[in-house]
Design a protein around this motif. Structure first.
Motif, PDB file in Angstrom:
ATOM      1  N   LEU A 121       0.765  -1.288   0.082  1.00 33.53           N
ATOM      2  CA  LEU A 121       0.031   0.243  -0.033  1.00 33.53           C
ATOM      3  C   LEU A 121       0.867   1.207   0.085  1.00 33.53           C
ATOM      4  O   LEU A 121       0.325   2.460  -0.097  1.00 33.53           O
TER       5      LEU A 121
ATOM      6  N   ALA B 175      -4.322  -6.771  -7.875  1.00 35.08           N
ATOM      7  CA  ALA B 175      -5.110  -5.876  -8.564  1.00 35.08           C
ATOM      8  C   ALA B 175      -4.146  -4.834  -9.053  1.00 35.08           C
ATOM      9  O   ALA B 175      -4.481  -4.124  -9.951  1.00 35.08           O
ATOM     10  N   ARG B 176      -2.909  -4.610  -8.431  1.00 33.29           N
ATOM     11  CA  ARG B 176      -2.001  -3.650  -9.030  1.00 33.29           C
ATOM     12  C   ARG B 176      -1.078  -4.062  -9.831  1.00 33.29           C
ATOM     13  O   ARG B 176      -0.254  -3.136 -10.626  1.00 33.29           O
TER      14      ARG B 176
ATOM     15  N   VAL C 150      -4.100 -12.584   2.816  1.00 35.58           N
ATOM     16  CA  VAL C 150      -5.019 -12.761   1.602  1.00 35.58           C
ATOM     17  C   VAL C 150      -5.474 -11.287   0.974  1.00 35.58           C
ATOM     18  O   VAL C 150      -5.373 -10.962  -0.257  1.00 35.58           O
ATOM     19  N   LEU C 151      -5.497 -10.280   1.994  1.00 30.69           N
ATOM     20  CA  LEU C 151      -5.677  -8.972   1.453  1.00 30.69           C
ATOM     21  C   LEU C 151      -4.738  -8.407   0.856  1.00 30.69           C
ATOM     22  O   LEU C 151      -4.886  -7.690  -0.191  1.00 30.69           O
TER      23      LEU C 151
ATOM     24  N   LEU D 181      -6.391   6.527   5.144  1.00 34.38           N
ATOM     25  CA  LEU D 181      -6.600   5.172   5.480  1.00 34.38           C
ATOM     26  C   LEU D 181      -5.862   4.656   6.814  1.00 34.38           C
ATOM     27  O   LEU D 181      -4.688   4.984   6.680  1.00 34.38           O
TER      28      LEU D 181
ATOM     29  N   VAL E 190     -10.035   0.952   9.076  1.00 28.77           N
ATOM     30  CA  VAL E 190     -10.324  -0.426   9.197  1.00 28.77           C
ATOM     31  C   VAL E 190      -9.894  -1.102  10.441  1.00 28.77           C
ATOM     32  O   VAL E 190      -8.743  -0.999  10.793  1.00 28.77           O
TER      33      VAL E 190
ATOM     34  N   GLU F  36      -4.472  -9.958  -2.712  1.00 29.93           N
ATOM     35  CA  GLU F  36      -5.615  -9.528  -3.511  1.00 29.93           C
ATOM     36  C   GLU F  36      -5.195  -8.003  -4.127  1.00 29.93           C
ATOM     37  O   GLU F  36      -5.132  -7.505  -5.216  1.00 29.93           O
ATOM     38  N   ILE F  37      -4.707  -7.118  -3.386  1.00 27.25           N
ATOM     39  CA  ILE F  37      -3.925  -5.818  -3.528  1.00 27.25           C
ATOM     40  C   ILE F  37      -2.998  -6.084  -4.644  1.00 27.25           C
ATOM     41  O   ILE F  37      -2.909  -5.114  -5.610  1.00 27.25           O
TER      42      ILE F  37
ATOM     43  N   GLN G   8      -4.505 -14.785   9.219  1.00 26.56           N
ATOM     44  CA  GLN G   8      -5.257 -15.169   8.180  1.00 26.56           C
ATOM     45  C   GLN G   8      -5.714 -14.298   7.176  1.00 26.56           C
ATOM     46  O   GLN G   8      -5.638 -14.394   6.088  1.00 26.56           O
ATOM     47  N   VAL G   9      -6.097 -13.192   7.611  1.00 28.36           N
ATOM     48  CA  VAL G   9      -6.725 -12.183   6.939  1.00 28.36           C
ATOM     49  C   VAL G   9      -5.790 -11.052   6.069  1.00 28.36           C
ATOM     50  O   VAL G   9      -6.073 -11.003   5.009  1.00 28.36           O
TER      51      VAL G   9
END
Lengths: 268, 333
Positions: free
Chosen positions: B239, B331-332, B323-324, B272, B295, B327-328, B319-320
């Motif tokens: 990020l 997408a990038r 995966v997050l 954020l 968040v 995914e990012i 675990q979260v």
């Protein structure tokens, strides 16, 4: 060398809760503690005394009778003598009035004891008011140079070398005596008292400075009436309401859902 | 002292390269509204060395007038030199109100200036208004953010407040049309009673710009240990975010104090803020609740952090987060 440590008794703000019915602070049952930043100032003084046992540490606090407890705590940590500045006339003072009363008290102590305080140490701020103003205001009223946000301080010849927290690291600043330093949280833990030092501190006589002991003080500059600032109102802040809760069957699904929602909202 | 004008001053602190600190320009936004209500000018006061950039920014962000003190002696902040300069200017021009950014330097300077002038100072304000009688209503948090207080300084001038960085947004830049007044203030070297002996750079702290970060990913007690920061750092990396931490994680020695967000750490306001394994003690909330989007990822459904979160994931961060992060990354790509 003589060091004066200025301390305040504060409610432990980590223990304060909000009454959900009335939306007000529940202060009952909240313990009173030595302001943590003042504890760091006391530790800095004690470390100077560790190196030079001839150092004398004095402690001063302004507050009600029960504030003697934090003065005694400092004595159990190595302070030699404590003074409480107390009186109804002093009540309701804002930071400027408080620093004026403390400055006048400090001048009186220096005269009575026949000494000069080479260093005045304060916490950077009290955790109840969070203003960080009283230290520098004492410095100004006594005409002393200052360093704020100090982590540690070392006596080096005719100077105090102060490690000051700055963006991206720390600065070592040289400052001549007498001076005023305010301390923030260092990387080490302050010492604890021993049972023996606690018992001895309990028996210590605390000097009292009452309004009558400061006959020359300007009455128009103390207490509620002598304070330039006034609290018009106080209120409990509205907390943001909780948002979306994500709790899918598996953590993977939750993570994917979070990602989708953040993307859709253009947050990431 | 008596005010000589109805003007409102914003002290614009500068960096050593002559650029303005963000908060000084941010304060011109509420300053514009307040000056108009007071019926006076909005004046930016820029002190530093080689500060043309700061002067231009103040001029294009709403100041009617910029008072400039530009001298090598002000390149590095010192309490003594800045106090002399600001007090001299206030005594000469007599503004009715003054705002100072509540940076470390601002909070070092504010009380020295206000007590020299024997006037009131309100610390670390987060909301500002002008009452009908022309007094500034300074609103600020106390008791670790548990209580808000509105403070007035009715009978002393100037009324002064320090204002927390990141609370107000910079306005869109407009025309460069402010009147520029240059003041020459001489400082005798003996007036500066401190000297910088050494700057010790903390390589870690240097990379931790929490106050200027747009995205912060923070870890708390839930990360379990120093190695538990790995997934937090991995997410921060994709990020382009800065890593933050709660007091619990810092006190446990898992990460350095320069990362700490909260009452005894930094106050932040990123776009954020992702809190991982942070329960949300009031001290932590005090330092981050003004973030635009929050968040929270936490196993404990009842954790107070969910009360301020816009998006709350109930689940195990170990675990979260991977995966997050993946995914990012996808997408990038």
């Amino acid at each position: 060398m003589n060091i004066l440590v200025c301390v305040k008794q504060v409610p432990d703000t980590t223990e304060i809760k909000i009454d959900p019915e009335t939306n007000t602070l529940i202060r009952q049952g909240v313990p009173s503690i030595l302001n943590p930043f003042d504890g760091y100032a006391m530790e800095a003084a004690a470390r100077i005394k560790d190196k030079d046992p001839d150092t004398k540490i004095y402690v001063i606090s302004m507050g009600p009778e029960q504030a003697k407890a934090v003065i005694k705590e400092c004595i159990s940590l190595g302070a030699d003598k404590g003074y409480l500045v107390s009186g109804r006339e002093f009540g309701g003072s804002d930071t400027l009035a408080t620093s004026y009363i403390l400055s006048e008290s400090i001048k009186k102590l220096e005269k009575d004891e026949g000494i000069r305080f080479d260093m005045i140490f304060c916490g950077k701020q009290a955790i109840d008011g969070d203003t960080a103003q009283v230290g520098p205001e004492i410095g100004e009223q006594l005409g002393l140079p200052q360093v704020t946000y100090a982590l540690e301080a070392f006596v080096e010849g005719d100077e105090l070398h102060v490690h000051k927290e700055v963006e991206g690291g720390k600065e070592v600043i040289g400052i001549k005596f007498p001076c005023l330093i305010t301390f923030t949280k260092p990387s080490f833990d302050p010492r604890y008292p021993t049972i023996k030092s606690k018992l001895a501190a309990n028996k210590a006589e605390i000097g009292l400075i009452a309004p009558a002991d400061l006959p020359d003080i300007d009455q128009t500059k103390i207490g509620l009436k002598g304070s330039p600032t006034h609290v018009k109102k106080s209120f409990v802040p509205e907390r943001k309401k909780g948002g979306v809760v994500i709790k899918e069957d598996t953590p993977e699904d939750s993570a994917k859902k979070l990602f989708t929602m953040l993307s859709d909202a253009h947050v990431i | 002292m008596e005010a000589k004008t109805k003007d409102l001053w914003v002290f614009v602190e500068t960096n050593e390269d002559g650029s303005p600190k963000n908060v000084g320009i941010e304060l011109l936004t509420p300053g514009r509204m307040m000056a108009d209500k007071q019926g006076g000018k909005l004046v930016a006061v820029v002190i530093g060395s080689g500060v043309d950039a700061a002067v231009r920014e103040a001029s294009t962000h709403g100041a009617d007038q910029v008072i400039v003190v530009d001298n090598e002696v002000f390149k590095h902040y010192t309490t003594d030199a800045y106090q002399i300069a600001l007090v001299t200017l206030v005594e000469k021009y007599g503004p009715t109100s003054m705002m100072i950014g509540a940076t470390n330097n601002g909070r070092d300077l504010g009380p020295r200036v206000s007590s020299r002038l024997q006037t009131g100072l309100t610390a670390d304000c987060t909301a500002l208004d002008i009452n009908d009688d022309g007094n500034v209503a300074w609103t600020r948090p106390a008791f670790g953010g548990n209580l808000m207080a509105t403070i007035l300084c009715p009978d002393h001038r100037p009324q002064i407040g320090t204002v927390r960085p990141g609370v107000f947004k910079k306005s869109e830049p407009g025309e460069d049309k402010a009147e520029i007044i240059r003041e020459d203030i001489q400082i005798d070297p003996s007036d500066i009673r401190t000297r910088v002996i050494e700057l010790i750079k903390d390589m870690d702290a240097e990379n931790v710009d929490l106050e200027g970060a747009e995205i912060i990913v923070s870890g708390g007690r839930g990360v379990g240990g120093p190695e538990g920061f790995a997934p937090v750092e991995a997410l921060a990396k994709v990020l382009g975010a800065t890593v933050g931490a709660s007091r619990a994680a810092v006190d446990s020695g898992w990460i350095s104090h320069s990362h700490q967000v909260g009452q005894t750490g930094k106050t932040v306001g990123p776009k954020l803020y992702i809190a991982c394994g942070i329960s949300g003690a009031i001290q932590h909330l005090a330092g981050m609740s003004s973030s635009d989007v929050i968040v929270a990822i936490n196993k404990d459904e009842d954790a107070p952090i969910f009360g301020v979160a816009d998006y709350g994931v109930v689940g195990d961060l170990f675990q979260v987060l991977p995966v997050l992060t993946e995914e990012i990354q996808k997408a990038r790509a």
